[in-house]
Scaffold this active site. Structure first.
Site, PDB file in Angstrom:
ATOM      1  N   ARG A  61      28.263 -17.381   4.730  1.00  0.00           N
ATOM      2  CA  ARG A  61      27.812 -16.648   5.923  1.00  0.00           C
ATOM      3  C   ARG A  61      28.236 -17.346   7.210  1.00  0.00           C
ATOM      4  NH1 ARG A  61      22.827 -17.301   6.660  1.00  0.00           N
ATOM      5  NH2 ARG A  61      22.257 -16.965   4.494  1.00  0.00           N
ATOM      6  N   TYR A 114      30.257   4.585  23.644  1.00  0.00           N
ATOM      7  CA  TYR A 114      30.122   4.886  22.217  1.00  0.00           C
ATOM      8  C   TYR A 114      28.675   5.222  21.887  1.00  0.00           C
ATOM      9  CZ  TYR A 114      31.082   4.576  17.219  1.00  0.00           C
ATOM     10  OH  TYR A 114      31.223   4.868  15.898  1.00  0.00           O
ATOM     11  N   ASP A 186      34.551  -3.637  26.012  1.00  0.00           N
ATOM     12  CA  ASP A 186      34.929  -3.112  24.700  1.00  0.00           C
ATOM     13  C   ASP A 186      36.329  -2.525  24.860  1.00  0.00           C
ATOM     14  OD1 ASP A 186      35.431  -1.500  22.497  1.00  0.00           O
ATOM     15  OD2 ASP A 186      33.352  -0.869  22.265  1.00  0.00           O
ATOM     16  N   LYS A 211      39.735   0.239  14.197  1.00  0.00           N
ATOM     17  CA  LYS A 211      40.667   1.164  14.842  1.00  0.00           C
ATOM     18  C   LYS A 211      42.068   0.545  14.883  1.00  0.00           C
ATOM     19  CE  LYS A 211      36.736   3.224  15.250  1.00  0.00           C
ATOM     20  NZ  LYS A 211      35.873   3.120  16.417  1.00  0.00           N
TER      21      LYS A 211
HETATM   22  C1  LIG Z   1      34.455   2.888  16.590  1.00  0.00           C
HETATM   23  C2  LIG Z   1      33.957   2.247  17.818  1.00  0.00           C
HETATM   24  C3  LIG Z   1      32.865   1.375  17.785  1.00  0.00           C
HETATM   25  C4  LIG Z   1      32.103   1.105  16.515  1.00  0.00           C
HETATM   26  O1  LIG Z   1      32.892   0.410  15.613  1.00  0.00           O
HETATM   27  P1  LIG Z   1      32.697   0.442  14.015  1.00  0.00           P
HETATM   28  O2  LIG Z   1      33.779  -0.445  13.533  1.00  0.00           O
HETATM   29  O3  LIG Z   1      32.859   1.875  13.591  1.00  0.00           O
HETATM   30  O4  LIG Z   1      31.332  -0.061  13.748  1.00  0.00           O
HETATM   31  C5  LIG Z   1      32.491   0.744  18.966  1.00  0.00           C
HETATM   32  N1  LIG Z   1      33.146   0.961  20.123  1.00  0.00           N
HETATM   33  C6  LIG Z   1      34.189   1.818  20.191  1.00  0.00           C
HETATM   34  C7  LIG Z   1      34.865   2.022  21.488  1.00  0.00           C
HETATM   35  C8  LIG Z   1      34.629   2.482  19.049  1.00  0.00           C
HETATM   36  O5  LIG Z   1      35.660   3.317  19.119  1.00  0.00           O
END
Ligand SMILES: *Cc1c(COP(=O)(O)O)cnc(C)c1O
Length: 395
Positions: A61, A114, A186, A211
């Site tokens: 962990r 998000y 982000d 992504k």
């Molecule tokens: C998809 C996404 C998230 C969440 O990410 P996960 O990997 O699906 O938990 C957070 N911020 C943005 C901008 C996203 O596109």
């Protein structure tokens, strides 16, 4: 070599950074370390480790050599001192908030944010007495007005989802830092190929690596990068909260990252070409893409970013039924949430993440019945356009 050669380009760094520190074999690729724990030859080594004289792994962990390679590569790509991997993007966001927000403090976020992040703020952070102010993206005056003496963080996506609003990072950093507020970006929609917020003064960069960083629609992961001093409490929090990545997924991410720069080049080209084509189509009412002069943040985006990636949001001149006929007529695209993989994905936000949002509230956010989010993959642009042309004929 934990970093790419000095002055190396983004592709060279994406391929080489982070990988050459495993010395136990001469494998070109970093091994997948499938182990939950790490053994010590004697008690002396346990004590040396505990007292910080020896750097090594202890328990799964707290670290694993496969994820450490990903963390080194990411730090080099983002220009950050240190990075941390998580089981998902949401885990990166929630762990960061829990680690950095004192009880009863104040948080500022942007409204085009998000949905699950917003939900976490509403349902969970409120229990810690954290108050949140939501402001419009790309309006620094609104940020200045929202800052209070107890404001700890300003958190925003850039570009945002689904309208791809772009934040002028140096401008918001100046305002926030003047009042002692940390800035967390982000950067999932941009990637370090298109935008490097840490170089512009942001305190932390966060990604859903699910992504573009992973890039193949085959894993879930999250990351944060920044100076060690800020990253340290977040790393400690993962050890307590436990949202660690599996080493298989970490290895897939390491492999995906090697082609990040190449893939982004194609996502950027496809996004721009498709956005231009859509904007000229008589059945398309409006297109949101930062690379188009018609986008509200086009000027900021061209000044701050090196490309605008593959997501294009547009509104068709039709009603809900027409939008459904359009999307159901597409064959090449997968109708699915997410974006950033090699395969083109398409969705109607109204039927996907906004289905359970009351109609009036949804319309106030700009999510109309005929809004489409197209996430261009790395296929040939001509094929994407031919598919759109065919599907638009079905509206
Ligand atoms: C998809 C996404 C998230 C969440 O990410 P996960 O990997 O699906 O938990 C957070 N911020 C943005 C901008 C996203 O596109």
């Amino acid at each position: 070599m934990s970093e790419g050669p000095p002055k190396a380009g983004k592709s060279t760094r994406a391929v080489h950074s982070g990988e050459r520190e495993h010395r136990d074999s001469s494998a070109v690729t970093t091994p997948i370390h499938l182990t939950s724990t790490f053994w010590f030859p004697d008690s002396r080594e346990v004590i040396d480790y505990n007292e910080g004289r020896l750097k090594r792994e202890e328990y799964g962990r707290y670290g694993n050599p496969t994820w450490k390679a990903v963390e080194r590569k990411l730090s080099d790509l983002e220009g950050g001192e240190e990075s941390v991997l998580f089981a998902s993007g949401m885990c990166a966001a929630t762990t960061t908030f829990l680690a950095l927000l004192p009880q009863g403090s104040h948080l500022i976020v942007t409204d085009d944010c998000y949905r699950r992040t917003r939900q976490f703020i509403r349902q969970y952070l409120s229990r810690m007495g954290v108050e949140t102010t939501v402001i419009e993206p790309a309006d620094p005056a609104k940020l200045e007005a929202a800052i209070r003496d107890d404001t700890a963080l300003f958190f925003t996506e850039s570009p945002t989802n689904p309208f791809l609003r772009v934040i002028d990072v140096p401008e918001v950093v100046e305002i926030a830092h003047h009042r002692g507020v940390k800035v967390v970006i982000d950067s999932t929609f941009a990637t370090p190929v298109n935008h490097r917020p840490l170089e512009e003064g942001a305190d932390l960069v966060l990604h859903s690596a699910t992504k573009y960083l992973g890039g193949h629609n085959d894993l879930l992961a999250g990351t944060i990068s920044g100076p060690s001093e800020i990253v340290k409490p977040i790393r400690d929090a993962v050890g307590v909260l436990g949202g660690v990545i599996d080493s298989h997924a970490a290895w897939l991410l390491l492999r995906g990252l090697k082609t990040l720069s190449l893939r982004m080049q194609r996502h950027n080209e496809n996004g721009l070409e498709v956005a231009r084509w859509l904007e000229a189509h008589p059945k398309v009412a409006r297109v949101w893409y930062p690379g188009l002069a018609s986008h509200p943040d086009h000027e900021t985006a061209t000044r701050r970013m090196q490309g605008f990636a593959g997501v294009v949001t547009f509104e068709i001149e039709t009603d809900f039924d027409g939008a459904v006929r359009f999307i159901d007529a597409t064959r090449l695209f997968y109708q699915a949430p997410s974006f950033g993989g090699v395969e083109t994905l398409i969705e109607l936000p109204v039927t996907m993440s906004y289905w359970d949002v009351p109609r009036e509230e949804r319309l106030a956010m700009g999510i109309t019945d005929s809004l489409v989010r197209l996430a261009c993959g790395i296929e040939d642009a001509g094929d994407l356009i031919a598919e759109l042309e065919r599907a638009l004929a079905a509206v």
